[in-house]
Design an enzyme around this catalytic site. Sequence first.
Site, mmCIF file in Angstrom:
data_model
loop_
_atom_site.group_PDB
_atom_site.id
_atom_site.type_symbol
_atom_site.label_atom_id
_atom_site.label_comp_id
_atom_site.label_asym_id
_atom_site.label_seq_id
_atom_site.Cartn_x
_atom_site.Cartn_y
_atom_site.Cartn_z
ATOM 1 N N GLY A 13 -4.700 -7.115 -5.880
ATOM 2 C CA GLY A 13 -6.017 -8.041 -5.644
ATOM 3 C C GLY A 13 -6.873 -8.007 -6.716
ATOM 4 N N ASN A 35 1.481 -6.866 -0.450
ATOM 5 C CA ASN A 35 2.332 -7.851 0.128
ATOM 6 C C ASN A 35 2.100 -9.253 -0.435
ATOM 7 O OD1 ASN A 35 0.027 -8.458 1.395
ATOM 8 N ND2 ASN A 35 1.204 -8.439 3.528
ATOM 9 N N THR A 38 -2.779 -12.479 -0.438
ATOM 10 C CA THR A 38 -3.998 -12.807 -1.167
ATOM 11 C C THR A 38 -4.004 -12.250 -2.640
ATOM 12 O OG1 THR A 38 -5.353 -11.073 -0.312
ATOM 13 C CG2 THR A 38 -5.292 -13.253 0.736
ATOM 14 N N GLY A 39 -3.268 -11.354 -2.813
ATOM 15 C CA GLY A 39 -2.915 -10.603 -3.942
ATOM 16 C C GLY A 39 -2.130 -11.458 -4.899
ATOM 17 N N ASP A 59 4.226 -4.658 3.083
ATOM 18 C CA ASP A 59 3.234 -4.882 3.876
ATOM 19 C C ASP A 59 2.745 -3.670 4.622
ATOM 20 O OD1 ASP A 59 1.514 -5.440 6.168
ATOM 21 O OD2 ASP A 59 2.959 -6.744 7.201
ATOM 22 N N SER A 78 -6.493 -5.866 2.147
ATOM 23 C CA SER A 78 -6.849 -6.910 3.295
ATOM 24 C C SER A 78 -7.519 -8.220 2.674
ATOM 25 C CB SER A 78 -8.307 -6.019 3.785
ATOM 26 O OG SER A 78 -8.912 -7.223 4.691
ATOM 27 N N GLY A 105 -1.910 8.107 7.740
ATOM 28 C CA GLY A 105 -0.949 8.903 7.957
ATOM 29 C C GLY A 105 -0.323 9.539 6.802
ATOM 30 N N LYS A 108 -2.296 12.262 5.208
ATOM 31 C CA LYS A 108 -2.126 13.481 6.129
ATOM 32 C C LYS A 108 -0.941 14.089 5.734
ATOM 33 C CE LYS A 108 -1.757 14.771 10.881
ATOM 34 N NZ LYS A 108 -0.404 14.338 11.604
ATOM 35 N N TYR A 148 -12.562 -9.657 10.517
ATOM 36 C CA TYR A 148 -12.836 -8.468 9.261
ATOM 37 C C TYR A 148 -13.825 -7.441 9.531
ATOM 38 C CZ TYR A 148 -13.632 -7.626 4.396
ATOM 39 O OH TYR A 148 -13.982 -6.888 3.131
#
Length: 315
Positions: A13, A35, A38-39, A59, A78, A105, A108, A148
Amino acid sequence: MKKKVAVVTGGAGFLGSHLCDRLLKEGMKVVCVDNLITGSLKNIEHLFGKEDFVFFNYDVTNFIHVPGIVDYILHFASPASPIDYLKLPIQTLKVGSLGTHKALGLAKEKNARFLLASTSEIYGDPEIHPQREEYWGNVNPIGPRGVYDEAKRFGEALTMAYHRAHGVDTRIVRIFNTYGPRMRLNDGRALPAFVSQALKNEDVTVFGDGSQTRSFCYVDDLIEGIFRLLMSEVHEPVNIGNPSEITIERFAEEVIKIIGSKSKIVHKELPQDDPKVRQPDISKAKNLLGWEPKVNREEGLKITIDYFKKELFEN
Ligand code: UDP
């Protein structure tokens, strides 16, 4: 010394690609995940073939697996312009919620430092001006921008929960309006719209009476602020943006003047829940990160206009 490894979601992006550039310059290995809804690969094509750069078309609302050591995760995936998230409401909600969950996740699992790209939109249509980090905001959860704003608010809540409950080493940057090369000409935001209209001598479309304000930050300044935050020990959200505030009407006039365009301003309907004012209070960034923007609007606009000129007339 072994090179640090950074994962950048949304790395293809506008902001993500500038971040990939910066992290590579800092001597890191960069894993760029996007994905491409928008990028664009164009934003990162200069990085293909570099030993320290890999790209995955993926994604991040799904389980993310990255082999080996990961030191930093920067979650920038996003849709981010109002017309993008109006067109992609479910994807926007999912990447801000499920995507943040998966990226946390991974942090972590890998014991990596995590940085969330949050937004001034979490303040909604603000009743406090300028906006300080302590302000909780005024967001319409069921309005068109809610997809958003609420996803990013949830993302902040989840990030703090992972920090508090799991001890993940987290950072949250609240990004205010940013502009510069690699913005999409057709992303619907004020700056690309005005610049491309003015370059083509078409009417410049100001929404509403143009008295609403925004404060525009040049991308290099923003990336410097984000990098400093990443390297700091600050877990609370920090505003990064340029406090130089301008009405949208004056901004349109400024763009027309710098370009030397024959365009006229026309007024169109103001979108629902469009914030009336926006200006970052950057005291926290100044005090904790020693950061403030350096590029003024005229300078930044000239560089950005040159970029858009090439995009419009040479490609
Ligand atoms: N805007 C405008 N004309 C356009 C696009 C946007 O007047 O062609 C206005 C918009 O209504 C808002 C401001 O410019 O008040 C900034 O909009 P943008 O889409 O850049 O981002 P926002 O700050 O609202 O997220």
